[in-house]
Motif scaffolding. Structure first.
Motif, PDB file in Angstrom:
ATOM      1  N   MET A   1       6.181   3.549   4.881  1.00 15.66           N
ATOM      2  CA  MET A   1       6.383   2.924   6.203  1.00 15.66           C
ATOM      3  C   MET A   1       6.825   1.997   6.877  1.00 15.66           C
ATOM      4  O   MET A   1       6.590   0.767   7.262  1.00 15.66           O
TER       5      MET A   1
ATOM      6  N   PRO B   1       7.139   6.755   0.548  1.00 14.85           N
ATOM      7  CA  PRO B   1       6.938   6.168   0.935  1.00 14.85           C
ATOM      8  C   PRO B   1       7.609   4.982   2.210  1.00 14.85           C
ATOM      9  O   PRO B   1       7.084   4.545   3.153  1.00 14.85           O
ATOM     10  N   ASN B   2       8.482   4.667   2.054  1.00 16.77           N
ATOM     11  CA  ASN B   2       9.549   4.124   3.119  1.00 16.77           C
ATOM     12  C   ASN B   2       9.601   4.904   4.771  1.00 16.77           C
ATOM     13  O   ASN B   2      10.106   4.185   4.981  1.00 16.77           O
TER      14      ASN B   2
ATOM     15  N   SER C   1       0.975  -1.160   0.245  1.00 14.96           N
ATOM     16  CA  SER C   1      -0.213  -0.092  -0.062  1.00 14.96           C
ATOM     17  C   SER C   1       0.598   1.278   0.375  1.00 14.96           C
ATOM     18  O   SER C   1       0.470   2.326  -0.290  1.00 14.96           O
ATOM     19  N   THR C   2       2.139   1.333   0.628  1.00 14.91           N
ATOM     20  CA  THR C   2       2.800   2.574   0.566  1.00 14.91           C
ATOM     21  C   THR C   2       3.371   2.984  -0.417  1.00 14.91           C
ATOM     22  O   THR C   2       3.916   4.003  -1.050  1.00 14.91           O
ATOM     23  N   LEU C   3       4.331   1.705  -1.374  1.00 16.73           N
ATOM     24  CA  LEU C   3       4.800   1.643  -2.941  1.00 16.73           C
ATOM     25  C   LEU C   3       3.570   2.306  -3.162  1.00 16.73           C
ATOM     26  O   LEU C   3       4.439   2.622  -4.992  1.00 16.73           O
ATOM     27  N   GLU C   4       2.543   1.497  -3.259  1.00 18.86           N
ATOM     28  CA  GLU C   4       1.657   2.280  -4.783  1.00 18.86           C
ATOM     29  C   GLU C   4       0.798   3.323  -4.016  1.00 18.86           C
ATOM     30  O   GLU C   4       0.146   3.895  -5.547  1.00 18.86           O
ATOM     31  N   SER C   5       1.395   3.933  -2.948  1.00 17.74           N
ATOM     32  CA  SER C   5       0.999   4.856  -3.143  1.00 17.74           C
ATOM     33  C   SER C   5       1.969   6.563  -3.637  1.00 17.74           C
ATOM     34  O   SER C   5       2.694   5.863  -4.129  1.00 17.74           O
ATOM     35  N   ASP C   6       0.816   7.835  -3.836  1.00 21.64           N
ATOM     36  CA  ASP C   6       2.133   8.769  -3.823  1.00 21.64           C
ATOM     37  C   ASP C   6       2.757   9.251  -3.221  1.00 21.64           C
ATOM     38  O   ASP C   6       2.708  10.561  -3.843  1.00 21.64           O
ATOM     39  N   THR C   7       2.922   8.972  -2.417  1.00 20.03           N
ATOM     40  CA  THR C   7       3.487  10.136  -1.586  1.00 20.03           C
ATOM     41  C   THR C   7       4.804  10.183  -1.796  1.00 20.03           C
ATOM     42  O   THR C   7       5.709   8.932  -2.990  1.00 20.03           O
TER      43      THR C   7
END
Length: 302
Positions: A73, A69-70, A60-66
């Motif tokens: 995560m 993301p790490n 979900s974090t890697l898929e997000s646009d933030t």
């Protein structure tokens, strides 16, 4: 994770003042102890939930646009691990990680038989967690994010066709060794030392464990900045689950996620043997200590 000589009295050597036999020194009776197997159910369920939650967080974090993301995560991983440890500690001691079980056996907090049973339960739980995740995600998500498993490299599209991108195996191995040692030294050490655990309190210690793990995930993914490298695993069972369920390139360098932590655990154990006894287990005296067990097997009084 938390334990004392009374809690694991059933497995301790010489608890009844009797001369131990060969089988009891090796901790074999632990394999026939129903309470140990019942406690391992906490490890199984905890590991299943851990794999499902962590791999969901990774996807979900890697898929997000933030932008980072790490970082998100790592924060979420720290929170989830703390909550799960609080749930499992009363049942089995709260390991849900072969690193902790193996290290605890080496140090002497639990018997090797209990550690083996726990590790088997953790691996089965990790497989169940990976199967549960596979059942709820789409095939495209599963392919894109490798079911959130531990990766050294991935196959990516390049200008002249598919290319393998990721981290060199030597670098990944060293990261596993260093991160495992730091994890044990900076957080699990507090749980092993009953004086610190009692002074700080259960919630504080487990929060520190979760925080340190989250920080190590963030550091390992940031300093490498390599696409295809999923960061330090620091939990062989968690890496095994997706590898068995998903297969493919998840097996590339999978041995690193077992060998690295094992070396890190041994290094930490050596550290506990080097420091003065009064700074660690002088009051309790861990009877399952690996060197102590070996000496007992060979009848050494040294």
């Amino acid at each position: 994770m938390f334990s004392n000589t009374q809690r694991f009295k059933l497995n301790n050597i010489d608890d009844d003042g009797k001369k131990p036999n060969f089988l009891s020194i090796l901790g074999v009776p632990g394999f026939f102890c129903l309470d140990v197997w019942r406690a391992s159910m906490g490890e199984l369920i905890g590991s299943a939930v851990l794999v499902f939650m962590l791999d969901t967080i990774v996807i979900s974090t890697l898929e997000s646009d933030t932008k980072m993301p790490n970082l998100i995560m790592s924060i979420l991983i720290a929170i989830v691990i703390t909550i799960l440890l609080l749930a499992v500690v009363p049942v089995s001691g709260g390991h849900i990680n072969p690193i902790i079980s193996f290290s605890a056996a080496l140090v002497g907090i639990i018997s090797m038989s209990r550690a083996i049973i726990y590790i088997m339960a953790q691996c089965v739980g990790a497989i169940l967690g990976a199967l549960a995740l596979r059942a709820v995600v789409s095939s495209s998500i599963e392919d894109t994010f490798s079911l959130g498993g531990c990766t050294i490299t991935i196959i990516a599209s390049g200008p002249n066709g598919p290319v393998i991108v990721g981290l060199e195996m030597a670098q990944a191995l060293w990261l596993e060794i260093f991160c495992t040692f730091v994890f044990l030294f900076a957080s699990i050490w507090m749980a092993y030392d009953h004086r610190q655990a009692k002074a700080l309190g259960l919630v504080t210690v487990l929060s520190i464990v979760g925080l340190v793990l989250g920080l190590l995930v963030f550091i390992s993914t940031t300093i490498t900045a390599k696409r295809g490298y999923g960061g330090a695993g620091m939990n062989p069972a968690r890496c095994l689950g997706p590898a068995l369920v998903r297969g493919g390139h998840l097996w590339d360098g999978h041995w690193i996620f077992w060998v690295g932590p094992t070396i890190g655990c041994v290094a930490f154990y050596v550290y506990t043997k080097i420091i003065p006894a009064e700074h660690f287990n002088a009051e309790y005296g861990y009877k399952h200590d690996f060197v102590g067990v070996v000496k007992a097997l060979f009848g050494s009084n040294v």
